[in-house]
Write a protein that holds these residues in place. Structure first.
Motif, short mmCIF file in Angstrom:
data_model
loop_
_atom_site.label_atom_id
_atom_site.label_comp_id
_atom_site.label_asym_id
_atom_site.label_seq_id
_atom_site.Cartn_x
_atom_site.Cartn_y
_atom_site.Cartn_z
N THR A 75 0.83 -1.19 0.00
CA THR A 75 0.00 0.00 0.00
C THR A 75 0.87 1.25 0.00
O THR A 75 2.07 1.20 0.24
CB THR A 75 -0.93 0.01 1.22
OG1 THR A 75 -0.13 -0.09 2.42
CG2 THR A 75 -1.90 -1.16 1.18
N THR A 76 0.25 2.38 -0.25
CA THR A 76 0.91 3.67 -0.22
C THR A 76 0.06 4.61 0.64
O THR A 76 -1.06 4.26 1.02
CB THR A 76 1.05 4.28 -1.64
OG1 THR A 76 -0.24 4.74 -2.07
CG2 THR A 76 1.59 3.24 -2.63
N PRO A 77 0.57 5.80 0.95
CA PRO A 77 -0.25 6.73 1.73
C PRO A 77 -1.51 7.16 1.00
O PRO A 77 -2.41 7.75 1.62
CB PRO A 77 0.71 7.92 1.94
CG PRO A 77 2.08 7.33 1.83
CD PRO A 77 1.94 6.28 0.77
N SER A 82 -1.30 1.56 -5.27
CA SER A 82 -0.55 0.47 -4.64
C SER A 82 0.65 0.17 -5.52
O SER A 82 0.70 0.57 -6.69
CB SER A 82 -1.43 -0.79 -4.48
OG SER A 82 -1.94 -1.21 -5.74
N VAL A 83 1.63 -0.52 -4.96
CA VAL A 83 2.82 -0.90 -5.73
C VAL A 83 2.88 -2.42 -5.77
O VAL A 83 2.75 -3.09 -4.75
CB VAL A 83 4.11 -0.33 -5.09
CG1 VAL A 83 5.34 -0.77 -5.88
CG2 VAL A 83 4.03 1.20 -5.03
N ALA A 126 5.92 4.97 2.59
CA ALA A 126 5.45 6.27 3.03
C ALA A 126 5.94 7.41 2.15
O ALA A 126 5.36 8.50 2.14
CB ALA A 126 5.89 6.52 4.48
N SER A 127 7.01 7.18 1.40
CA SER A 127 7.59 8.22 0.55
C SER A 127 7.11 8.14 -0.90
O SER A 127 7.64 8.82 -1.78
CB SER A 127 9.12 8.11 0.57
OG SER A 127 9.62 8.24 1.89
N PHE A 128 6.11 7.31 -1.16
CA PHE A 128 5.62 7.13 -2.53
C PHE A 128 5.29 8.46 -3.19
O PHE A 128 4.65 9.34 -2.60
CB PHE A 128 4.37 6.25 -2.52
CG PHE A 128 3.75 6.07 -3.88
CD1 PHE A 128 4.28 5.17 -4.79
CD2 PHE A 128 2.63 6.82 -4.25
CE1 PHE A 128 3.71 5.01 -6.05
CE2 PHE A 128 2.05 6.66 -5.50
CZ PHE A 128 2.60 5.76 -6.40
N ASP A 129 5.74 8.61 -4.45
CA ASP A 129 5.54 9.84 -5.21
C ASP A 129 4.99 9.47 -6.59
O ASP A 129 5.70 8.90 -7.42
CB ASP A 129 6.86 10.59 -5.34
CG ASP A 129 6.72 11.93 -6.08
OD1 ASP A 129 5.60 12.24 -6.53
OD2 ASP A 129 7.72 12.64 -6.20
N ALA A 130 3.74 9.78 -6.84
CA ALA A 130 3.10 9.41 -8.10
C ALA A 130 3.77 10.04 -9.32
O ALA A 130 3.68 9.51 -10.43
CB ALA A 130 1.62 9.79 -8.06
N THR A 131 4.45 11.16 -9.15
CA THR A 131 5.08 11.82 -10.28
C THR A 131 6.31 11.07 -10.79
O THR A 131 6.85 11.40 -11.84
CB THR A 131 5.49 13.26 -9.91
OG1 THR A 131 6.47 13.22 -8.87
CG2 THR A 131 4.29 14.05 -9.45
N GLN A 132 6.77 10.06 -10.05
CA GLN A 132 7.92 9.26 -10.48
C GLN A 132 7.50 8.08 -11.36
O GLN A 132 8.33 7.25 -11.71
CB GLN A 132 8.68 8.75 -9.26
CG GLN A 132 9.29 9.86 -8.41
CD GLN A 132 10.00 9.32 -7.17
OE1 GLN A 132 9.80 8.18 -6.76
NE2 GLN A 132 10.85 10.16 -6.57
#
Length: 322
Positions: A75-77, A82-83, A126-132
């Motif tokens: 999961t992501t924040p 999700s990854v 917790a550091s997930f960044d959709a722009t990446q």
């Protein structure tokens, strides 16, 4: 125009379109309302098709054995993201990582949109960044997504058009996903070579932890001996998990524990099987059975004693003995 010259032009156009589409998605997420009503439990955990592989090997020596696949959902924040980590256990292992976004439309239809990373090591957790990440629109999976289940498929022809630009990881791109209960059924892009209905039947891994004591003399050790080597932090998954037993100095004893859920053809009875294994030849020395729902399992052979208890499920990328 020469076809060889046309191909780079088309690939550049594709990248440009994907980039524009990425920007549109990132800035319009408030309208999408992704992830609404979907249980977080659907999108986390480790799934393993160990029993599917084992069953195929047991049927016939000539049977086509499916690849061993392990899929970890993290999961992501953000509830709608999700990854997915997909590992193909083969002579030449393949690993792929996809970000997945849940997109709910105004109607009943929903989409699970895969993304590939724009950088070598994108931030996760917790550091997930959709722009990446950049979307793979042509491989979007549409269908029904509810609070307790996911049933989606991709347009194979449309997805095939962009696969050459993805690289080797495209082999592990999902074309169909069914997620319900303890099961995750996935048809990967590479599965097309094995038939029209081929898929991986992966089950959610449950983790068992506990202890094991092994006599210093091995199988020849006496039960009343004082030379016991304790393994107090045994931890392994129930879908083909393995844990090496060690001496008190940390060196391998030459024996391991195996834990797996299987269904034997003779009785068609599913079981949870705990095995003591000789590492030298891989031979099972002894085993104990319990029902698959068991919360505890153990074995006592005199020279080795084991006690395990279910401690939960794999919910992140923490390592578990395999």
């Amino acid at each position: 125009m020469n076809r060889l010259l046309l191909l780079p032009f088309l690939l550049l156009s594709l990248v440009a379109c994907q980039t524009l589409r990425h920007a549109e998605l990132i800035h319009a997420e408030a309208k999408m309302k992704g992830g609404q009503g979907v249980s977080v439990a659907l999108l986390k955990g480790e799934f393993d098709n160990h029993e599917q592989v084992w069953t195929s090997r047991e049927k016939s020596a000539a049977a086509i054995v499916p690849p061993h696949v392990v899929i970890t959902l993290a999961t992501t924040p953000r509830d709608d993201w999700s990854v997915w980590y997909i590992h193909l256990d083969a002579a030449t292992p393949i690993d792929a990582v996809w970000a997945m976004q849940l997109v709910h439309s105004a109607g009943a239809a929903s989409t699970l949109l895969p993304y590939r990373a724009l950088i070598a090591a994108p931030a996760t957790g917790a550091s997930f960044d959709a722009t990446q990440w950049t979307p793979l629109d042509a491989c979007s999976l549409g269908g029904t997504i509810t609070a307790t289940s996911i049933h989606v498929t991709a347009n194979v022809a449309a997805c095939a058009a962009i696969v050459p630009g993805i690289g080797a990881q495209a082999a592990l791109l999902p074309l169909a996903i069914e997620r319900e209960g303890e099961w995750l059924h996935v048809r990967l892009y590479a599965d097309q070579a094995r038939g029209v209905d081929v898929r991986e039947d992966a089950r959610k891994v449950q983790v068992f932890g506990g202890w094991a004591a092994i006599n210093g003399a091995g199988p020849q050790g006496a039960g009343d001996s004082n030379d016991w080597h304790m393994n107090r932090a045994i931890r392994l998954g129930n879908e083909g998990g393995r844990a090496v037993l060690t001496w008190r100095d940390g060196k391998p004893s030459g024996y391991s524990l195996g834990l797996e859920r299987l269904t034997y053809r003779e009785g068609n009875v599913p079981v949870l099987k705990l095995s003591v294994i000789n590492d030298a030849g891989g031979r099972t020395l002894a085993y104990a059975w319990a029902n698959p729902e068991a919360t505890r399992i153990g074995i006592n052979l005199g020279w080795v004693q084991v006690g395990l208890e279910r401690v939960g499920r794999v919910t992140d990328r923490d390592s578990v003995s395999k």
